[in-house]
Scaffold this motif. Structure first.
Motif, PDB file in Angstrom:
ATOM      1  N   HIS A 130       0.815  -1.219   0.000  1.00  0.00           N
ATOM      2  CA  HIS A 130       0.000   0.000   0.000  1.00  0.00           C
ATOM      3  C   HIS A 130       0.850   1.271   0.000  1.00  0.00           C
ATOM      4  O   HIS A 130       0.295   2.373  -0.063  1.00  0.00           O
ATOM      5  N   ALA A 131       2.164   1.132   0.066  1.00  0.00           N
ATOM      6  CA  ALA A 131       3.023   2.290   0.322  1.00  0.00           C
ATOM      7  C   ALA A 131       2.921   3.352  -0.776  1.00  0.00           C
ATOM      8  O   ALA A 131       2.822   4.550  -0.487  1.00  0.00           O
ATOM      9  N   ASP A 132       2.947   2.951  -2.044  1.00  0.00           N
ATOM     10  CA  ASP A 132       2.917   3.939  -3.121  1.00  0.00           C
ATOM     11  C   ASP A 132       1.611   4.726  -3.115  1.00  0.00           C
ATOM     12  O   ASP A 132       1.610   5.955  -3.287  1.00  0.00           O
ATOM     13  N   ALA A 133       0.497   4.031  -2.927  1.00  0.00           N
ATOM     14  CA  ALA A 133      -0.801   4.713  -2.934  1.00  0.00           C
ATOM     15  C   ALA A 133      -0.941   5.645  -1.735  1.00  0.00           C
ATOM     16  O   ALA A 133      -1.471   6.760  -1.854  1.00  0.00           O
ATOM     17  N   VAL A 134      -0.474   5.204  -0.581  1.00  0.00           N
ATOM     18  CA  VAL A 134      -0.539   6.058   0.608  1.00  0.00           C
ATOM     19  C   VAL A 134       0.348   7.281   0.432  1.00  0.00           C
ATOM     20  O   VAL A 134      -0.035   8.411   0.767  1.00  0.00           O
ATOM     21  N   LEU A 135       1.532   7.095  -0.119  1.00  0.00           N
ATOM     22  CA  LEU A 135       2.443   8.220  -0.348  1.00  0.00           C
ATOM     23  C   LEU A 135       1.816   9.229  -1.302  1.00  0.00           C
ATOM     24  O   LEU A 135       1.903  10.454  -1.073  1.00  0.00           O
ATOM     25  N   ASP A 136       1.175   8.763  -2.361  1.00  0.00           N
ATOM     26  CA  ASP A 136       0.507   9.673  -3.300  1.00  0.00           C
ATOM     27  C   ASP A 136      -0.596  10.464  -2.600  1.00  0.00           C
ATOM     28  O   ASP A 136      -0.756  11.678  -2.836  1.00  0.00           O
ATOM     29  N   ALA A 137      -1.373   9.795  -1.748  1.00  0.00           N
ATOM     30  CA  ALA A 137      -2.447  10.477  -1.029  1.00  0.00           C
ATOM     31  C   ALA A 137      -1.880  11.530  -0.077  1.00  0.00           C
ATOM     32  O   ALA A 137      -2.448  12.624   0.065  1.00  0.00           O
TER      33      ALA A 137
END
Length: 353
Positions: A298-305
């Protein structure tokens, strides 16, 4: 050498010894002395499974509803500083503690401890700042208390705030959930609050305006949880800075933590101030930042958010949780070496919150 005996009764130790019969400033610094005070004195005295969580807020169930409950006291000096004052600091600090459990803050209490002789205009400015910060965070100051101490027995104004909020279904944020492979993300530039406080307290000028990052992190956390409720742990690195938060999570989870020192976002003004004063930015307090341990998938999506939110636009992946050296935090340096980032003994900068 002179035969005259030295009078050492007024001397103080900048790094207090661990075995002390009296309280020292380091016991309030968020480091090893604070941890020992809580673990070896308060926790045995109070007992209880909820307290044993030792989180920024306690997660409790009441009437079938999961609540987060937190309290904090504020003794910052000076009362007003670039970027805020003790009033909005008290509101945002407690709202942020609740947010680190994933909760949306609902109600706060407020206790004013006033020193005799403090000007009413100062009290009014602090109260107005608290009210404005509460409205901005969407919380209500629902109850409170006022005490007055004799002149010379306080420092103008001390504040205590407690807060409650509801934890959404499916959210379980606590350091014990951290596992090897989790990605470590910090939400932005560190060290601003501590350096801002120090600059006005000591009358220091660094050639640029350094302002506290004091802010309500609730909206940022909600943006992260909208991506996935399966975040593992959050901390707002206040006293003891990022280093203390990482060490607390490593110890509670039984994992090691490795960070890339060059990836930690340190603004130039903070880096220069710390270099001049011999401080490590990793140990300097923040009041509007968080560190997150996120499952790798989930790291990439959380970072984008996070980067889409105003308080997370400088969010950066700085490391990961690992199997090796459980309970220990290490930093990879720019020269290819490794250094241990230990829990601070006391506090580099006292009275910053």
């Amino acid at each position: 050498m002179s035969d005259t005996a030295l009078d050492i009764t007024g001397w103080t130790c900048p790094a207090p010894l661990r075995d002390r019969p009296r309280v020292v400033m380091g016991h309030g610094g968020g480091g090893a002395l604070s941890a020992e005070l809580v673990q070896h004195l308060f926790a045995p005295a109070f007992g209880g499974d909820v307290l044993a969580q030792l989180g920024d807020s306690a997660a409790v169930s009441l009437g079938g509803v999961r609540l987060a409950f937190s309290t904090d006291s504020y003794v910052v000096r000076p009362l007003f500083f670039p970027g805020g004052c003790i009033g909005d600091l008290a509101v945002n600090g407690t709202v942020n503690d609740l947010a680190m459990s994933g909760a949306r803050a609902a109600y706060l209490s407020c206790g004013f401890i006033l020193e005799e002789g403090v000007e009413m205009s100062v009290v009014a400015r602090v109260a107005e700042a608290m009210g404005a910060a509460a409205r901005a965070a969407g919380v209500e100051v629902a109850t409170g208390d006022t005490k007055v101490v004799e002149a010379g027995r306080g420092d103008g104004i001390y504040l205590n705030t407690a807060g409650i909020g509801i934890i959404p279904d499916g959210v379980d944020l606590r350091p014990q959930r951290v596992v090897p492979g989790d990605v470590v993300i910090v939400s932005g530039e560190i060290g601003l609050h501590g350096v801002a406080i120090m600059s006005v307290r000591e009358g220091l000028e660094f050639g640029v305006d350094i302002r506290s990052d004091c802010a309500d992190l609730g909206g940022l956390v909600r943006s992260m949880l909208a991506v996935t409720p399966d975040l593992h742990a959050l901390r707002d690195p206040t006293r003891g800075g990022l280093a203390a938060s990482l060490n607390e999570i490593a110890a509670a989870s039984g994992t090691g933590v490795v960070i890339q020192e060059g990836r930690v976002p340190v603004p130039a003004a903070v880096a220069n101030a710390c270099a001049i004063l011999g401080l490590d930015p990793l140990y300097v307090a923040n009041e509007g930042k968080l560190v997150a341990f996120v499952p790798r998938e989930h790291a990439d999506a959380v970072l984008d958010a996070m980067r889409a939110h105003p308080l997370g636009r400088h969010a950066t992946v700085i490391g990961e949780a690992v199997d090796a050296h459980p309970g220990l935090v290490v930093a990879r340096t720019a020269l290819g070496g490794t250094r241990v980032v230990d829990l601070p003994i006391g506090e580099q900068l006292p009275r910053i919150c």
